[in-house]
Write a protein that holds these residues in place. Structure first.
Motif, short mmCIF file in Angstrom:
data_model
loop_
_atom_site.label_atom_id
_atom_site.label_comp_id
_atom_site.label_asym_id
_atom_site.label_seq_id
_atom_site.Cartn_x
_atom_site.Cartn_y
_atom_site.Cartn_z
N THR A 82 0.92 -1.09 0.18
CA THR A 82 0.25 -0.11 -0.13
C THR A 82 0.82 1.32 0.11
OG1 THR A 82 -0.19 -0.04 2.08
CG2 THR A 82 -2.08 -0.95 0.41
N GLU A 85 0.00 4.13 -3.25
CA GLU A 85 -1.31 4.53 -3.44
C GLU A 85 -1.05 5.33 -1.45
OE1 GLU A 85 -5.61 3.34 -1.53
OE2 GLU A 85 -4.24 1.12 -2.80
N ARG A 89 -1.49 9.69 -1.97
CA ARG A 89 -2.64 9.83 -1.13
C ARG A 89 -2.25 11.10 -0.12
NH1 ARG A 89 -4.84 9.17 4.10
NH2 ARG A 89 -3.86 7.07 4.10
#
Length: 265
Positions: A82, A85, A89
């Motif tokens: 993750t 990602e 963000r």
């Protein structure tokens, strides 16, 4: 001379600064110092409770407390599945409706790896995700959220272990060396954006005290004995190195050491 015309102490005024690892230790001190310079600061950390405590401590230190000069986002950069990602963000959150001017990364896994004869592949890779993979993902996506100009900067963190490792710290010293080499590459790949690294020595932070436990006082004494200045580093002192690298638009691809002269003894 008006506040807006002060070209030295006003250099970071209204800059958007993202501090990854800004919930404690050196990162918190960098965020605090940036707020004193009237910057717009975003801090990020993996622990929600620590993030909330940091935000509550930072808000009163802002020259415009309560006016949105500091914000935070919980962000875990320790998972290979993750991390990219989450980096995207975080960058989008910090940029808001504009662009980020400076990014500082102080986040690191502070747990000491097992002794060399007990190391596993997972032990080695765990430390590398935060220290090496996450900064590379930041660098990959950074051009969308930061203008590639010399007045902007990305500053990473290594450590004196790179040059003078203590017994049992081979994994950490290896990654610190990799970060310093990576910074030189990034300074070329992202030019004219400036990329640098701070290499702290023995700095007494909350995380260091937690890791050392009952051995903290002995470790502090040993660090003082190894220092030409006779003291252990503080987050507030080391934060000055990061501020300098944000301000000096002629420094790139450099390692800035702040270690109390520990390499001389």
């Amino acid at each position: 001379m008006t506040q807006t015309s002060k070209k030295y102490i006003g250099q970071l005024r209204s800059s958007r600064i993202l501090v990854i690892g800004g919930t404690s230790g050196i990162g918190f001190a960098v965020a605090e110092a940036a707020l004193e310079h009237e910057a717009i600061v975003t801090i990020a950390g993996s622990n929600a409770a620590k993030l909330e405590r940091a935000l509550s401590r930072l808000s009163p230190s802002s020259p415009a407390a309560g006016s949105g000069c500091v914000q935070g986002l919980q962000c875990d950069l320790g998972d290979t599945q993750t991390v990219e990602e989450n980096v995207e963000r975080l960058l989008k959150f910090a940029a808001g409706d504009g662009k980020i001017d400076h990014i500082v990364i102080t986040a690191a896994d502070m747990t000491q790896p097992p002794a060399l004869d007990n190391l596993t592949v997972n032990d080695i890779q765990r430390h590398g995700v935060i220290r090496l993979v996450a900064p590379l993902m930041v660098a990959k996506h950074l051009p969308r959220y930061m203008d590639k100009e010399a007045q902007n900067s990305l500053t990473l963190t290594s450590g004196a272990h790179c040059v003078k490792p203590d017994p049992g710290w081979t994994v950490i010293s290896g990654y610190c060396g990799a970060v310093e080499a990576m910074v030189r590459g990034l300074a070329v790949d992202l030019k004219p954006l400036r990329v640098n690294v701070v290499a702290p020595g023995a700095v007494l932070t909350e995380a260091v005290r937690d890791v050392l436990g009952d051995a903290a006082e002995l470790a502090i004494k040993m660090a003082k004995d190894k220092s030409t200045v006779g003291q252990v580093g503080t987050p507030e002192s080391v934060a000055q190195a990061y501020l300098y690298l944000m301000k000096d638009q002629y420094t790139s691809g450099s390692t800035l050491a702040t270690n109390g002269g520990m390499l001389l003894i």
